[in-house]
Design a protein around this motif. Structure first.
Motif, PDB file in Angstrom:
ATOM      1  N   LEU A  21       0.823  -1.205   0.000  1.00 56.84           N
ATOM      2  CA  LEU A  21       0.000   0.000   0.000  1.00 56.84           C
ATOM      3  C   LEU A  21       0.860   1.259   0.000  1.00 56.84           C
ATOM      4  O   LEU A  21       0.602   2.211  -0.742  1.00 56.84           O
ATOM      5  CB  LEU A  21      -0.923  -0.019   1.224  1.00 56.84           C
ATOM      6  N   ARG A  22       1.884   1.283   0.789  1.00 57.33           N
ATOM      7  CA  ARG A  22       2.744   2.473   0.909  1.00 57.33           C
ATOM      8  C   ARG A  22       3.565   2.697  -0.361  1.00 57.33           C
ATOM      9  O   ARG A  22       3.956   3.836  -0.660  1.00 57.33           O
ATOM     10  CB  ARG A  22       3.657   2.300   2.133  1.00 57.33           C
ATOM     11  N   ASN A  23       3.842   1.638  -1.100  1.00 58.57           N
ATOM     12  CA  ASN A  23       4.673   1.761  -2.303  1.00 58.57           C
ATOM     13  C   ASN A  23       3.865   1.645  -3.592  1.00 58.57           C
ATOM     14  O   ASN A  23       4.422   1.372  -4.662  1.00 58.57           O
ATOM     15  CB  ASN A  23       5.778   0.703  -2.268  1.00 58.57           C
ATOM     16  N   LEU A  24       2.566   1.851  -3.486  1.00 57.09           N
ATOM     17  CA  LEU A  24       1.688   1.802  -4.643  1.00 57.09           C
ATOM     18  C   LEU A  24       2.126   2.837  -5.680  1.00 57.09           C
ATOM     19  O   LEU A  24       2.170   4.029  -5.388  1.00 57.09           O
ATOM     20  CB  LEU A  24       0.259   2.118  -4.179  1.00 57.09           C
ATOM     21  N   ASP A  25       2.460   2.382  -6.877  1.00 58.61           N
ATOM     22  CA  ASP A  25       2.872   3.325  -7.919  1.00 58.61           C
ATOM     23  C   ASP A  25       2.226   3.029  -9.264  1.00 58.61           C
ATOM     24  O   ASP A  25       2.506   3.694 -10.256  1.00 58.61           O
ATOM     25  CB  ASP A  25       4.394   3.331  -8.063  1.00 58.61           C
ATOM     26  N   GLY A  26       1.357   2.036  -9.296  1.00 62.51           N
ATOM     27  CA  GLY A  26       0.695   1.700 -10.546  1.00 62.51           C
ATOM     28  C   GLY A  26       1.571   0.950 -11.525  1.00 62.51           C
ATOM     29  O   GLY A  26       1.122   0.591 -12.615  1.00 62.51           O
ATOM     30  N   ASP A  27       2.813   0.707 -11.153  1.00 59.48           N
ATOM     31  CA  ASP A  27       3.762   0.018 -12.035  1.00 59.48           C
ATOM     32  C   ASP A  27       4.278  -1.239 -11.345  1.00 59.48           C
ATOM     33  O   ASP A  27       3.815  -2.350 -11.627  1.00 59.48           O
ATOM     34  CB  ASP A  27       4.898   0.965 -12.391  1.00 59.48           C
ATOM     35  N   THR A  28       5.234  -1.063 -10.423  1.00 63.16           N
ATOM     36  CA  THR A  28       5.757  -2.235  -9.720  1.00 63.16           C
ATOM     37  C   THR A  28       4.762  -2.748  -8.674  1.00 63.16           C
ATOM     38  O   THR A  28       4.801  -3.931  -8.318  1.00 63.16           O
ATOM     39  CB  THR A  28       7.091  -1.912  -9.023  1.00 63.16           C
ATOM     40  N   VAL A  29       3.895  -1.851  -8.178  1.00 62.33           N
ATOM     41  CA  VAL A  29       2.852  -2.252  -7.228  1.00 62.33           C
ATOM     42  C   VAL A  29       1.532  -1.637  -7.691  1.00 62.33           C
ATOM     43  O   VAL A  29       1.449  -0.426  -7.939  1.00 62.33           O
ATOM     44  CB  VAL A  29       3.154  -1.782  -5.798  1.00 62.33           C
ATOM     45  N   THR A  30       0.503  -2.478  -7.813  1.00 63.54           N
ATOM     46  CA  THR A  30      -0.815  -2.015  -8.232  1.00 63.54           C
ATOM     47  C   THR A  30      -1.857  -2.366  -7.173  1.00 63.54           C
ATOM     48  O   THR A  30      -1.595  -3.164  -6.265  1.00 63.54           O
ATOM     49  CB  THR A  30      -1.233  -2.659  -9.566  1.00 63.54           C
ATOM     50  N   LEU A  31      -3.046  -1.803  -7.325  1.00 61.20           N
ATOM     51  CA  LEU A  31      -4.134  -2.133  -6.399  1.00 61.20           C
ATOM     52  C   LEU A  31      -4.506  -3.605  -6.476  1.00 61.20           C
ATOM     53  O   LEU A  31      -4.983  -4.185  -5.498  1.00 61.20           O
ATOM     54  CB  LEU A  31      -5.349  -1.251  -6.683  1.00 61.20           C
ATOM     55  N   ASP A  32      -4.271  -4.220  -7.635  1.00 61.76           N
ATOM     56  CA  ASP A  32      -4.538  -5.661  -7.756  1.00 61.76           C
ATOM     57  C   ASP A  32      -3.629  -6.472  -6.844  1.00 61.76           C
ATOM     58  O   ASP A  32      -4.021  -7.531  -6.337  1.00 61.76           O
ATOM     59  CB  ASP A  32      -4.347  -6.115  -9.206  1.00 61.76           C
ATOM     60  N   ASP A  33      -2.404  -5.986  -6.637  1.00 63.04           N
ATOM     61  CA  ASP A  33      -1.494  -6.668  -5.706  1.00 63.04           C
ATOM     62  C   ASP A  33      -2.068  -6.636  -4.297  1.00 63.04           C
ATOM     63  O   ASP A  33      -2.019  -7.631  -3.563  1.00 63.04           O
ATOM     64  CB  ASP A  33      -0.119  -5.997  -5.712  1.00 63.04           C
TER      65      ASP A  33
END
Length: 905
Positions: free
Chosen positions: A49-61
């Protein structure tokens, strides 16, 4: 995009006059569902959640964590970003060497050398270099420190250069303590604070470390585990740790340890249970109301040995005991209050009766734990104290059978009876007295390693037992090399305050150093008469240590059986002097009154231990950690250049410029299939990183020993392989060179030997690899189950690559070593169905592997095997590159090559 995505998930935490932001799991759409997650997975969810960037981490993760609840497992790959990295010097030196080499590579390819810096906080603790040369005397500590500084001057000057040159990089000087205990007592914060655009953000403290026992910190509710030095370097350079969402096995604890049972007995029981359960690659999370009776130091003992039970980590949630320990060890009142407030707000606090959802569970009533050891060569082989003589005899009989066979073949008819007689022992003289060294003799008794030296209860128990034994008139057996190597200076402070240090010293347990010693093979030499006696009749002797590793050949080359035990039992076996004594029924020795003294006569009560432990106080920690990064006068006197790139010395035998980046370009070369490779080694099951990676002492007649002698280094100055990890020339010569490794290409041969084809000549593995390199022939290693278990030695992968091995084909892998192989550009492949044994390999086959030029994670590949006799076979294997990130690293030739190219781009 990152700020817009995450701002709706932030909340404010107010502590006194201060406010800070945190990323709230409760604000997620699945917040109520996520409340049922294991707490270790809540930490991972917050990290995403803190590293959400839409690339390496997405809401689907993030959503995948809620989906995990439905089946207790997931096949989703996630990107984990720890807030910090921990290193010890054996694995840390090569990491800093790589950073220095990366600066040169970036500069050569047109970038700025200063671009190469850790982006995450990095702490390196120098703790793996002290050796037990001197022992059993008041001067032992000073002598060993002097020898350590003399041996490691080049390495320490290099680390001082790194400390002054790199940003975000701190060094804890030698003589301070073991990295895991320094982490537990000082570095770990449980809740981390960091600045983000001028705002204070709080989050769970998380880390990766270059030592497999980094897991010890999970006792403080800090999620962390060991990774290879290669992966750790990438993490500190801003690359995420790629992983699959893990399965989490819940381990429920109830009851309380009985009188006379130690935390070591508990952890050896847990190790055995979890090994039998099968938790490799999984998280283990401890829960249950029994935690209320388990001191944090006991939790640390269990968390420490996660590598021994095979788990990625053994996590303990935060509760009142966590706060008590943080307070005791000198953390500020503000920090302790922050930990409590944050963990309660975020759902990370342990409440009585908590029952999270787990992948699977098992349980232990701690009242059922029995006194035990583990051995003779695996941590999971628990043996009840009363059955140790039988377990030793079984291991001895196996060696006798083998020795009989070898001697009968080699000496043309020597009878089995003669062999048996020769194994009974031999006389030797020591300090003017004559003794007989019997089978089962305990020649090393070491209170060592991070496992137990973080735990005041077992150390005070050892001191109390030593006092009782001394008062009865018992002494240690004269052939026992005894040592005390605590994890931090606080240990000697509280042993002194309790008045117990002098009694340990009277039994030979003098302070030899603060750091890892016997457990990692730094046991030092045995007295020469004892070594001669062992060699003369091939006597099966033993070590007893309070450590976590007892693999064959690890502790000392001449000691075939190694037993893990609690510190008080280490002292007891030093008194008894032999593993063939049943300490539950037979006396340890004769007292000064002429009467036999039994273990039960001198074993301390729980009340006596508790009273001694109560003497440990906050001021001790304040005193010892006040100037933790300063070092003594010898450390401060080391002079280094203030240059942005390192001035490599061609004549250095410790630090050399590694060749990994010498020929790399700005763009990666395409991956090619492997055609007509030769087998470098065919190995069996449970080949550890101790077998693969150079470790312990350097033999004069080994390739590494010959290389050092060619540089003019005298044998007495060889030092250990671990201390020379900054020199690839030494390390590649020591790869696969363990004296106990068995290459099935040769019959009845132990050690790092192989057969070169088509010549058929028997050579050292290094010499054969160099000949194959000259011939332009790629290499493959074949192995059985659990390939690469043990310590997370990066050189097990680096050395493999430098020897020219392009692929390893095994039945199964240990998690860290598999990752390390990929990080060095070596592809790990796994047999589908039957393993190597079914193929009937002789070693003369040519191996071709197709499909590498079009890889996907987990892809099935074809391996073609052509024997010298014309026999052809074709099998399928599974590529154990498991994630997209790993595949990217492999295509670049390694993880650091990828990082360099990212910097240049």
């Amino acid at each position: 995009m990152s700020e817009r995505l995450t701002s709706s998930f932030t909340d404010t935490l107010t502590q006194g006059q201060k406010s800070c932001l945190y990323y709230s799991l409760q604000k997620l759409p699945q917040g109520q569902e996520l409340a049922r997650l294991p707490k270790s997975l809540k930490v991972l969810t917050e990290n995403l959640l803190r590293n959400l960037d839409g690339d390496t981490v997405t809401l689907d993760d993030v959503s995948a964590m809620a989906d995990w609840l439905k089946q207790g497992a997931s096949t989703r790959e996630i990107a984990f970003r720890p807030v910090r990295v921990l290193m010890q010097d054996f694995t840390g030196v090569p990491a800093v060497v790589d950073l220095a080499a990366m600066r040169d590579a970036v500069q050569r390819l047109g970038g700025q050398a200063e671009q190469v810096n850790p982006l995450s906080a990095v702490d390196l603790v120098i703790d793996h270099s002290v050796m037990v040369d001197a022992f059993a005397s008041k001067q032992a500590f000073a002598t060993n420190v002097d020898m350590e500084m003399a041996r490691n001057g080049e390495r320490y000057a290099f680390l001082r250069w790194g400390q002054q040159t790199f940003d975000n990089f701190r060094v804890v000087p030698p003589g301070t303590g073991i990295c895991h205990q320094v982490n537990l007592e000082y570095l770990g914060q449980t809740v981390w604070q960091q600045q983000q655009n001028g705002t204070t953000i709080v989050c769970p403290d998380t880390l990766v470390g270059t030592d497999s026992h980094t897991t010890m910190i999970n006792a403080l509710g800090i999620l962390g585990w060991g990774v290879g030095g290669i992966e750790a370097e990438a993490a500190m350079l801003g690359q995420p740790v790629s992983m699959l969402i893990p399965e989490v096995v819940g381990f429920k604890l109830s009851g309380k340890l009985r009188e006379g049972i130690t935390a070591t007995d508990l952890v050896l029981t847990v190790v055995q249970m979890l090994r039998e359960k099968g938790v490799v690659g999984k998280f283990v999370e401890f829960y249950g109301d029994g935690l209320a009776t388990l001191p944090l130091a006991d939790r640390a003992t269990i968390a420490n040995m996660a590598p021994e039970y095979g788990a990625t980590c053994g996590f303990f949630p935060v509760d009142e005991e966590t706060l008590r320990y943080l307070t005791l060890t000198g953390r500020s009142e503000e920090q302790v209050a922050l930990v409590e407030a944050y963990c309660k707000a975020q759902g990370l606090w342990r409440h009585a009766g908590d029952e999270p959802v787990f992948t699977d569970t098992l349980s232990l009533d701690m009242t059922e734990v029995e006194a035990c050891l583990a051995g003779p060569k695996r941590p999971q082989d628990r043996v009840e104290l009363s059955r140790v003589p039988q377990a030793f005899e079984l291991s001895r009989e196996l060696r006798v059978d083998k020795t009989q066979k070898q001697r009968l073949e080699g000496e043309g008819g020597q009878t089995a009876v003669a062999v048996e007689q020769s194994l009974e022992g031999t006389e030797f003289s020591l300090d003017g007295s004559t003794h007989r060294l019997q089978d089962g003799a305990v020649v090393i008794a070491a209170i060592t390693s991070c496992t137990n030296t973080s735990n005041p209860s077992v150390l005070m128990a050892a001191g109390l037992l030593a006092r009782a034994a001394t008062e009865r008139g018992l002494t240690r057996a004269p052939w026992v090399k005894s040592s005390l190597a605590p994890g931090s200076k606080v240990v000697t402070d509280y042993l002194e305050k309790a008045g117990l240090m002098s009694y340990l010293e009277q039994l030979g347990f003098y302070l030899v150093g603060y750091g890892c010693t016997t457990c990692i093979g730094n046991s030092g030499p045995l007295p020469e008469p004892i070594e001669q006696a062992i060699r003369q009749d091939d006597i099966t002797v033993a070590s007893v240590l309070s450590g976590n590793r007892n693999f064959e050949g690890r502790i000392h080359p001449l000691v075939q059986t190694n037993w893990l035990a609690s510190p008080p039992l280490v002292v007891a076996y030093a008194l008894a002097g032999n593993m063939n004594i049943d300490l539950t029924r037979e006396p340890l020795g004769t007292g000064k009154d002429g009467q036999p003294v039994y273990l039960k006569d001198i074993w301390p009560s729980q009340q006596a231990i508790a009273e001694a432990v109560a003497l440990v106080n906050r001021e001790m920690f304040h005193k010892e950690y006040a100037e933790v990064f300063e070092g003594d006068e010898r450390w401060k006197a080391i002079e280094v250049e203030g240059s942005s790139t390192f001035n490599w010395q061609q004549d250095s035998s410790y630090i050399q410029h590694p060749p990994f980046f010498h020929t790399m370009g700005k763009d990666p070369e395409p991956v090619e299939d492997i055609a007509e490779a030769r087998l470098l080694a065919i190995l069996g099951d449970s080949v550890t990183t101790d077998h693969i990676s150079p470790a312990g002492s350097i033999k004069a007649d080994s390739p590494a020993g010959k290389y050092l002698q060619s540089l003019g280094v005298e044998r007495k100055d060889f030092n250990s392989y671990g201390s020379r990890r900054g020199n690839h020339e030494v390390m590649m010569r020591g790869t696969f060179a363990n004296i106990r490794i068995r290459n099935r290409m040769l019959e009845n041969v132990e050690g790092g030997e192989t057969r070169h084809y088509p010549s058929g000549e028997q050579l050292s593995i290094y010499d054969a690899a160099m000949r194959y390199e000259q011939e332009g022939v790629p290499l493959v290693v074949v192995a059985g189950k659990e390939y690469g278990t043990g310590s997370s030695r990066d050189w097990a992968a680096k050395g493999t690559r430098l020897l020219g091995v392009r692929a390893v084909i095994a039945e199964s892998y240990e998690r860290i070593h598999r990752s390390n192989l990929i990080g060095m550009g070596v592809v790990p492949l796994e047999f589908i169905g039957d393993g190597a044994e079914s193929l009937g390999l002789k070693g003369d086959e040519l191996i071709s592997i197709e499909g590498l030029n079009d890889l996907t994670p987990g892809k099935e590949l074809v391996v073609k095997i052509a024997g010298a006799d014309g026999k052809a076979q074709q099998i399928k294997v599974r590529c154990r590159i498991d994630t997209g990130n790993e595949l990217t690293y492999y295509r670049h030739g390694g993880i650091l090559h990828y990082v360099i190219r990212r910097m240049l781009a």
